[in-house]
Design an enzyme around this catalytic site. Structure first.
Site, PDB file in Angstrom:
ATOM      1  CG  HIS A 155     -13.708   1.695 -15.451  1.00 12.22           C
ATOM      2  ND1 HIS A 155     -13.758   2.084 -14.138  1.00 12.22           N
ATOM      3  CD2 HIS A 155     -13.707   0.338 -15.443  1.00 12.22           C
ATOM      4  CE1 HIS A 155     -13.784   1.012 -13.367  1.00 12.22           C
ATOM      5  NE2 HIS A 155     -13.750  -0.069 -14.133  1.00 12.22           N
ATOM      6  CE  LYS A 159     -17.758   0.778 -15.055  1.00  7.94           C
ATOM      7  NZ  LYS A 159     -18.500  -0.466 -15.296  1.00  7.94           N
TER       8      LYS A 159
HETATM    9  N1  LIG Z   1     -17.509  -8.128 -12.901  1.00 10.43           N
HETATM   10  C1  LIG Z   1     -16.429  -7.822 -13.613  1.00 10.43           C
HETATM   11  O1  LIG Z   1     -15.292  -8.206 -13.303  1.00 10.43           O
HETATM   12  C2  LIG Z   1     -16.591  -7.004 -14.836  1.00 10.43           C
HETATM   13  C3  LIG Z   1     -17.820  -6.512 -15.122  1.00 10.43           C
HETATM   14  N2  LIG Z   1     -18.019  -5.787 -16.230  1.00 10.43           N
HETATM   15  C4  LIG Z   1     -19.399  -5.405 -16.477  1.00 10.43           C
HETATM   16  O2  LIG Z   1     -19.922  -6.315 -17.436  1.00 10.43           O
HETATM   17  C5  LIG Z   1     -20.889  -5.654 -18.225  1.00 10.43           C
HETATM   18  C6  LIG Z   1     -20.511  -5.800 -19.688  1.00 10.43           C
HETATM   19  O3  LIG Z   1     -19.301  -5.083 -19.912  1.00 10.43           O
HETATM   20  P1  LIG Z   1     -18.613  -5.061 -21.356  1.00 10.43           P
HETATM   21  O4  LIG Z   1     -18.402  -6.456 -21.828  1.00 10.43           O
HETATM   22  O5  LIG Z   1     -17.482  -4.132 -21.251  1.00 10.43           O
HETATM   23  O6  LIG Z   1     -19.782  -4.369 -22.213  1.00 10.43           O
HETATM   24  P2  LIG Z   1     -20.106  -4.555 -23.763  1.00 10.43           P
HETATM   25  O7  LIG Z   1     -20.987  -3.410 -24.125  1.00 10.43           O
HETATM   26  O8  LIG Z   1     -18.864  -4.788 -24.532  1.00 10.43           O
HETATM   27  O9  LIG Z   1     -20.966  -5.914 -23.788  1.00 10.43           O
HETATM   28  C7  LIG Z   1     -22.289  -6.017 -23.404  1.00 10.43           C
HETATM   29  C8  LIG Z   1     -22.936  -6.959 -24.366  1.00 10.43           C
HETATM   30  O10 LIG Z   1     -24.253  -7.244 -23.912  1.00 10.43           O
HETATM   31  C9  LIG Z   1     -25.049  -7.377 -25.057  1.00 10.43           C
HETATM   32  N3  LIG Z   1     -26.457  -7.258 -24.719  1.00 10.43           N
HETATM   33  C10 LIG Z   1     -27.137  -6.155 -24.359  1.00 10.43           C
HETATM   34  N4  LIG Z   1     -28.441  -6.455 -24.198  1.00 10.43           N
HETATM   35  C11 LIG Z   1     -28.567  -7.776 -24.447  1.00 10.43           C
HETATM   36  C12 LIG Z   1     -29.653  -8.674 -24.441  1.00 10.43           C
HETATM   37  N5  LIG Z   1     -30.897  -8.265 -24.186  1.00 10.43           N
HETATM   38  N6  LIG Z   1     -29.410  -9.978 -24.701  1.00 10.43           N
HETATM   39  C13 LIG Z   1     -28.177 -10.400 -24.975  1.00 10.43           C
HETATM   40  N7  LIG Z   1     -27.093  -9.578 -25.029  1.00 10.43           N
HETATM   41  C14 LIG Z   1     -27.301  -8.292 -24.767  1.00 10.43           C
HETATM   42  C15 LIG Z   1     -24.549  -6.266 -26.001  1.00 10.43           C
HETATM   43  O11 LIG Z   1     -24.919  -6.522 -27.328  1.00 10.43           O
HETATM   44  C16 LIG Z   1     -23.061  -6.367 -25.780  1.00 10.43           C
HETATM   45  O12 LIG Z   1     -22.455  -7.251 -26.717  1.00 10.43           O
HETATM   46  C17 LIG Z   1     -20.925  -4.216 -17.724  1.00 10.43           C
HETATM   47  O13 LIG Z   1     -21.971  -4.087 -16.790  1.00 10.43           O
HETATM   48  C18 LIG Z   1     -19.591  -4.029 -17.041  1.00 10.43           C
HETATM   49  O14 LIG Z   1     -19.625  -3.049 -16.055  1.00 10.43           O
HETATM   50  C19 LIG Z   1     -17.012  -5.507 -17.106  1.00 10.43           C
HETATM   51  C20 LIG Z   1     -15.747  -5.952 -16.858  1.00 10.43           C
HETATM   52  C21 LIG Z   1     -15.427  -6.720 -15.691  1.00 10.43           C
HETATM   53  O1  LIG Z   2     -17.095  -1.901 -17.321  1.00  8.36           O
HETATM   54  C1  LIG Z   2     -15.950  -2.337 -17.028  1.00  8.36           C
HETATM   55  O2  LIG Z   2     -15.029  -2.382 -17.836  1.00  8.36           O
HETATM   56  C2  LIG Z   2     -15.730  -2.843 -15.672  1.00  8.36           C
HETATM   57  N1  LIG Z   2     -16.745  -2.932 -14.866  1.00  8.36           N
HETATM   58  C3  LIG Z   2     -16.732  -3.418 -13.549  1.00  8.36           C
HETATM   59  C4  LIG Z   2     -17.119  -2.321 -12.576  1.00  8.36           C
HETATM   60  O3  LIG Z   2     -18.051  -1.552 -12.876  1.00  8.36           O
HETATM   61  O4  LIG Z   2     -16.518  -2.238 -11.514  1.00  8.36           O
HETATM   62  C5  LIG Z   2     -15.465  -4.145 -13.200  1.00  8.36           C
HETATM   63  C6  LIG Z   2     -14.230  -3.568 -13.797  1.00  8.36           C
HETATM   64  O5  LIG Z   2     -13.928  -2.409 -13.125  1.00  8.36           O
HETATM   65  C7  LIG Z   2     -14.397  -3.334 -15.282  1.00  8.36           C
END
Ligand SMILES: NC(=O)C1=CN([C@@H]2O[C@H](COP(=O)(O)OP(=O)(O)OC[C@H]3O[C@@H](n4cnc5c(N)ncnc54)[C@H](O)[C@@H]3O)[C@@H](O)[C@H]2O)C=CC1
Ligand SMILES: O=C(O)C1=N[C@H](C(=O)O)C[C@H](O)C1
Length: 266
Positions: A155, A159
């Site tokens: 990743h 992350k």
């Molecule tokens: N399920 C999936 O397919 C995927 C899951 N993820 C997961 O999604 C999550 C977010 O990933 P990213 O967007 O890359 O992270 P990021 O750090 O870019 O975004 C997280 C956002 O949450 C906000 N945030 C934090 N605390 C908050 C609160 N109390 N209230 C409102 N907003 C708040 C932050 O300001 C930030 O803008 C991670 O846990 C990641 O592992 C990421 C990509 C794909």
């Molecule tokens: O943080 C990410 O970027 C991602 N998070 C998810 C995970 O923890 O598996 C999904 C994807 O891999 C991207």
């Protein structure tokens, strides 16, 4: 068809901003509010990059849900915040779609029990990319035939959680079908701590973090004279959005917690 009223938590994040686009572009969806750290009382369009997105910004979930009464909350934040948002949404009868990773087994059990008691659906999807879901399913199929497996997830270096939610889910799915086995030489010793990665039910998980990467995973199986590698790559965050849409459409029709999109794509 009734409009689906949606709140996004974390709208300015890497995933959240892509989800905002999805909601804005999807007929029948309405972004009725967002949850952010900042600018409570303002609009999402007050932030750079969200021209014309007039959804109100809230900094606290209870007030937000009481005021805008959404059908679905999409959470893309951090594990602690995501857990608080998910529990609060269920309390208010709002169906959560959670992409946030890093929830513990205990968190999942607690949410499952709340969904059961309230008779309301929720979806927690460690990976929304359909190719990644298939990679996990294919790995589970292979796990029936190969006891030796190493999971390598790769990743971007921003992350927060390691191993990734996808890697944990993959290991859980393989563990359901694999004969428990502690891998490697019985006498192996790490001369540098962590060299063999994290251990899950005898399998090893290795987490690579590098700028330039987005989200990738390869699952390697080995047996005498052969290896099998199953790999998935997400090259952008749009790759996750068809799964987000599937989850939003599905969560409206279910009354239990679903953990993993593999349970709804059959
Ligand atoms: N399920 C999936 O397919 C995927 C899951 N993820 C997961 O999604 C999550 C977010 O990933 P990213 O967007 O890359 O992270 P990021 O750090 O870019 O975004 C997280 C956002 O949450 C906000 N945030 C934090 N605390 C908050 C609160 N109390 N209230 C409102 N907003 C708040 C932050 O300001 C930030 O803008 C991670 O846990 C990641 O592992 C990421 C990509 C794909
Ligand atoms: O943080 C990410 O970027 C991602 N998070 C998810 C995970 O923890 O598996 C999904 C994807 O891999 C991207």
């Amino acid at each position: 068809m009734n409009t689906v009223k949606i709140v996004i938590a974390g709208p300015r994040g890497r995933m959240g901003s892509e989800a905002v686009k999805l909601i804005e572009e999807t007929e029948g969806y309405e972004l009725v509010a967002v949850l952010d750290h900042k600018n409570g009382g303002g609009k999402l369009s007050d932030f750079d990059g969200f021209n014309g997105v007039s959804a109100p910004v809230f900094t606290e979930i209870s007030g937000c849900l009481q005021e805008v009464k959404p059908d679905v909350l999409i959470d893309l934040t951090t594990p602690e915040v995501g857990m608080h948002h998910t529990k609060t949404a269920l309390e208010y009868g709002v169906r959560p779609v959670v992409g946030t990773t890093g929830f513990s087994q205990e968190n999942l059990r607690e949410l499952e029990s709340i969904c059961h008691d309230k008779g309301i659906g929720a979806i927690i999807a460690p990976n929304f990319a359909l190719g990644a879901v298939l990679m996990m399913k294919f790995s589970q199929m292979a796990g029936k035939f190969f006891d030796d497996v190493e999971i390598i997830e790769l990743h971007h270096d921003q992350k927060l959680d390691a191993p990734s939610g996808t890697a944990v889910k993959t290991a859980e799915m393989i563990a359901e079908v694999r004969e428990g086995k502690k891998q490697g030489h019985p006498d192996e010793k790490e001369t540098i701590a962590g060299a063999r990665g994290a251990e899950f039910d005898g399998m090893h998980i290795h987490s690579v973090r590098l700028p330039g990467l987005i989200a990738h995973q390869q699952v390697m199986f080995g047996a005498s004279g052969q290896t099998l590698t199953i790999r998935h790559d997400s090259y952008n965050r749009a790759s996750f959005m068809s799964g987000v849409k599937l989850a939003v459409d599905t969560v409206l029709k279910i009354d239990t917690l679903v953990y993993g999109l593999e349970n709804i794509i059959d």
